[in-house]
Motif scaffolding. Structure first.
Motif, PDB file in Angstrom:
ATOM      1  N   ALA A  12       0.830  -1.207   0.000  1.00  0.00           N
ATOM      2  CA  ALA A  12       0.000   0.000   0.000  1.00  0.00           C
ATOM      3  C   ALA A  12       0.864   1.257   0.000  1.00  0.00           C
ATOM      4  CB  ALA A  12      -0.910   0.005   1.226  1.00  0.00           C
ATOM      5  N   GLU A  13       0.260   2.338  -0.410  1.00  0.00           N
ATOM      6  CA  GLU A  13       0.901   3.649  -0.301  1.00  0.00           C
ATOM      7  C   GLU A  13       1.072   3.977   1.181  1.00  0.00           C
ATOM      8  OE1 GLU A  13       2.152   5.335  -2.659  1.00  0.00           O
ATOM      9  OE2 GLU A  13       1.179   4.531  -4.452  1.00  0.00           O
ATOM     10  N   ASP A  15       0.692   6.922   2.551  1.00  0.00           N
ATOM     11  CA  ASP A  15      -0.233   7.963   3.000  1.00  0.00           C
ATOM     12  C   ASP A  15      -1.612   7.770   2.395  1.00  0.00           C
ATOM     13  OD1 ASP A  15       1.715   9.442   4.503  1.00  0.00           O
ATOM     14  OD2 ASP A  15       2.510  10.185   2.600  1.00  0.00           O
ATOM     15  N   GLY A  16      -2.590   8.292   3.109  1.00  0.00           N
ATOM     16  CA  GLY A  16      -3.975   8.334   2.661  1.00  0.00           C
ATOM     17  C   GLY A  16      -4.708   9.262   3.600  1.00  0.00           C
ATOM     18  N   PRO A  17      -5.955   9.582   3.302  1.00  0.00           N
ATOM     19  CA  PRO A  17      -6.712  10.459   4.202  1.00  0.00           C
ATOM     20  C   PRO A  17      -6.737   9.918   5.634  1.00  0.00           C
ATOM     21  CG  PRO A  17      -7.926  10.091   2.160  1.00  0.00           C
ATOM     22  CD  PRO A  17      -6.724   9.181   2.127  1.00  0.00           C
ATOM     23  N   ASP A  19      -5.653   5.825   7.767  1.00  0.00           N
ATOM     24  CA  ASP A  19      -5.058   4.516   7.546  1.00  0.00           C
ATOM     25  C   ASP A  19      -6.041   3.596   6.825  1.00  0.00           C
ATOM     26  OD1 ASP A  19      -2.857   2.521   8.068  1.00  0.00           O
ATOM     27  OD2 ASP A  19      -4.552   1.514   9.035  1.00  0.00           O
ATOM     28  N   GLU A  21      -8.138   4.309   4.653  1.00  0.00           N
ATOM     29  CA  GLU A  21      -8.329   4.722   3.261  1.00  0.00           C
ATOM     30  C   GLU A  21      -7.034   4.752   2.441  1.00  0.00           C
ATOM     31  OE1 GLU A  21     -11.825   7.841   3.206  1.00  0.00           O
ATOM     32  OE2 GLU A  21     -10.450   8.252   4.879  1.00  0.00           O
ATOM     33  N   ARG A  22      -5.988   4.078   2.922  1.00  0.00           N
ATOM     34  CA  ARG A  22      -4.751   4.026   2.138  1.00  0.00           C
ATOM     35  C   ARG A  22      -4.929   3.108   0.934  1.00  0.00           C
ATOM     36  NH1 ARG A  22       0.162   2.082   4.254  1.00  0.00           N
ATOM     37  NH2 ARG A  22      -0.948   0.814   5.758  1.00  0.00           N
ATOM     38  N   PRO A  23      -4.614   3.599  -0.272  1.00  0.00           N
ATOM     39  CA  PRO A  23      -4.747   2.764  -1.471  1.00  0.00           C
ATOM     40  C   PRO A  23      -3.508   1.895  -1.677  1.00  0.00           C
ATOM     41  CG  PRO A  23      -4.042   4.951  -2.110  1.00  0.00           C
ATOM     42  CD  PRO A  23      -4.243   4.985  -0.609  1.00  0.00           C
ATOM     43  N   LEU A  55      -9.624   0.168   2.326  1.00  0.00           N
ATOM     44  CA  LEU A  55      -9.422   0.379   0.891  1.00  0.00           C
ATOM     45  C   LEU A  55      -8.345  -0.548   0.329  1.00  0.00           C
ATOM     46  CD1 LEU A  55     -10.010   1.887  -1.721  1.00  0.00           C
ATOM     47  CD2 LEU A  55      -8.409   3.679  -0.965  1.00  0.00           C
ATOM     48  N   ARG A  56      -7.211  -0.688   1.008  1.00  0.00           N
ATOM     49  CA  ARG A  56      -6.119  -1.486   0.460  1.00  0.00           C
ATOM     50  C   ARG A  56      -6.465  -2.966   0.360  1.00  0.00           C
ATOM     51  NH1 ARG A  56      -4.746   0.566   5.317  1.00  0.00           N
ATOM     52  NH2 ARG A  56      -3.984  -0.789   6.987  1.00  0.00           N
TER      53      ARG A  56
END
Length: 167
Positions: A12-13, A15-17, A19, A21-23, A55-56
């Motif tokens: 996963a990336e 960063d995200g809005p 944890d 919601e990390r893509p 999300l991930r």
């Protein structure tokens, strides 16, 4: 004998809005598709998929299913996001008995502990070699399980194969 696949989400990336919601990173998308192709080549087709609602993990499922050409609608479970290994086992115990092949996608350290807890140690020699004592992103642990999901306990499944996709 039924099959249970325990998978840690793909890379996963950072960063995200939030944890939750990390893509997935591009590598994670590729690794999940490769893992799906590997599972399909073993003949595994899930009757049911229990996937964390993060999300991930949802994106891992989508890429994994795409790589395997599966059309199954997964069960996205918000509780699996923060579940510890015992709670993850409890969630698996709720799976209907008519399910023969189950796929669970979640997060570490829970998925690593879950795979360790379930393993009876009676599977074929070398079945866990791909894991090399670790459970990295995109790791798969494939278990044989002969029983009702409601009766799943620690040490009740045989690790029969493992895979780690790394692009």
């Amino acid at each position: 004998m039924g099959r249970l696949v325990v998978m840690r989400h793909s890379k996963a990336e950072q960063d995200g809005p939030t944890d939750f919601e990390r893509p997935l990173a591009d590598r994670g998308l590729r690794d999940a598709a490769d893992a799906g192709a590997w599972l399909a080549n073993t003949g595994f087709v899930p009757d049911h998929a229990l996937v964390s609602a993060a999300l991930r993990t949802r994106e891992t499922w989508a890429s994994l299913a795409g790589g395997a050409s599966w059309t199954l609608e997964p069960d996205f479970d918000r509780g699996l996001y923060a579940a510890g290994p015992e709670t993850a086992i409890d969630l698996i115990r709720l799976v209907p008995d008519e399910v023969d092949s189950l796929l669970v996608i979640g997060h570490n350290p829970t998925m690593a502990y879950l795979a360790q807890l379930l393993d009876s140690g009676d599977g074929p020699s070398g079945a866990g070699d791909a894991l090399e004592g670790d459970f990295p992103t995109s790791a798969l642990a494939v278990f044989g399980y002969d029983g009702a999901w409601a009766d799943l306990t620690t040490g009740s499944a045989d690790l029969v194969a493992s895979y780690v996709g790394r692009g």
